[in-house]
Design a protein around this motif. Structure first.
Motif, PDB file in Angstrom:
ATOM      1  N   GLN A  96       0.832  -1.195   0.000  1.00  0.00           N
ATOM      2  CA  GLN A  96       0.000   0.000   0.000  1.00  0.00           C
ATOM      3  C   GLN A  96       0.871   1.250   0.000  1.00  0.00           C
ATOM      4  N   VAL A  97       0.626   2.115  -0.987  1.00  0.00           N
ATOM      5  CA  VAL A  97       1.224   3.447  -0.969  1.00  0.00           C
ATOM      6  C   VAL A  97       0.256   4.337  -0.201  1.00  0.00           C
ATOM      7  N   ARG A  98       0.758   4.992   0.852  1.00  0.00           N
ATOM      8  CA  ARG A  98      -0.054   5.920   1.643  1.00  0.00           C
ATOM      9  C   ARG A  98       0.439   7.336   1.351  1.00  0.00           C
ATOM     10  N   VAL A  99      -0.502   8.221   1.056  1.00  0.00           N
ATOM     11  CA  VAL A  99      -0.162   9.597   0.685  1.00  0.00           C
ATOM     12  C   VAL A  99      -0.909  10.557   1.605  1.00  0.00           C
ATOM     13  N   ASP A 100      -0.152  11.399   2.306  1.00  0.00           N
ATOM     14  CA  ASP A 100      -0.720  12.467   3.128  1.00  0.00           C
ATOM     15  C   ASP A 100      -0.757  13.706   2.237  1.00  0.00           C
ATOM     16  N   ALA A 101      -1.982  14.127   1.854  1.00  0.00           N
ATOM     17  CA  ALA A 101      -2.074  15.202   0.865  1.00  0.00           C
ATOM     18  C   ALA A 101      -3.377  15.968   1.003  1.00  0.00           C
ATOM     19  N   GLN A 102      -3.378  17.134   0.362  1.00  0.00           N
ATOM     20  CA  GLN A 102      -4.606  17.904   0.182  1.00  0.00           C
ATOM     21  C   GLN A 102      -4.675  18.325  -1.270  1.00  0.00           C
ATOM     22  N   GLY A 103      -5.878  18.307  -1.805  1.00  0.00           N
ATOM     23  CA  GLY A 103      -6.078  18.719  -3.184  1.00  0.00           C
ATOM     24  C   GLY A 103      -6.194  20.229  -3.288  1.00  0.00           C
TER      25      GLY A 103
END
Length: 150
Positions: A68-75
Motif C-alpha cells: 500500500q502506498v499511503r499519501v498524506d495530501a490535500q487537493g
C-alpha cells in the motif's frame, strides 16, 4: 525489515502540462517514506491552488493486496480548482493512479500486489494523465484506491 527514506530525484514544482516525475534508483521499499530532491515531498510535489503532497509511504499490508502506498495530501482549494493527479510506478513497470480532489489534508491509499513492489518513480500533474508505456499490450494492474481514508 527496511526502514528510513528513499530519495527521488527529478522535477520539482507544479506541473501545468503533461506530468512531472522523480525517480529513485533503489526504489522506495516497504516501510520506507519518500523524499524528493533530498527534501519533504511538500517542497516539490505540488499542484494548482495549494494542492500539496506532505508525505508518501510504502507499507506491507495483510489481505487481498500485499502493498500500500499511503499519501498524506490535500487537493486544490476553491471552486473549479480541479484535482491533483498522482501515479506510482513499481519495479515491474506497473503504474498505480491516484487523484486527490478534497482540499482537506488527509491520508489516501493505493493498495496493490506486485512481484517487485518497490516504487521507483512518482508522477504528478494538475491534469489527468496516463504514463507512456513501452508495451501497450501489457495488462493493466489491479489496484484499489481509498481516498480519503475513512
Amino acid at each position: 525489515m527496511t526502514s528510513g527514506t528513499a530519495n527521488f530525484s527529478g522535477d520539482c514544482g507544479e506541473c501545468k502540462n503533461g506530468y512531472y516525475s522523480a525517480t529513485s534508483s533503489g526504489g522506495m521499499q516497504p516501510n520506507q517514506s519518500a523524499t524528493v530532491n533530498g527534501n519533504s515531498p511538500q517542497n516539490c510535489v505540488v499542484a494548482n491552488d495549494g494542492g500539496t503532497v506532505f508525505a508518501i509511504e510504502l507499507q506491507s499490508i495483510a489481505g487481498i493486496y500485499s502493498y500500500q502506498v499511503r499519501v498524506d495530501a490535500q487537493g486544490p482549494k476553491g471552486a473549479f480548482s480541479g484535482s491533483m493527479y498522482l501515479a506510482f510506478e513499481d519495479q515491474t513497470g506497473d503504474v498505480y493512479y491516484l487523484s486527490i480532489y478534497s482540499s482537506t489534508r488527509e491520508w489516501h491509499e493505493v493498495s496493490y500486489n506486485s512481484s517487485a513492489p518497490a516504487i521507483v518513480r512518482i508522477y504528478w500533474s494538475d491534469y489527468s494523465f496516463t504514463v507512456g508505456s513501452g508495451d501497450a499490450a501489457k495488462a493493466k494492474p489491479a489496484y484499489k484506491v481509498l481516498s480519503p481514508v475513512g
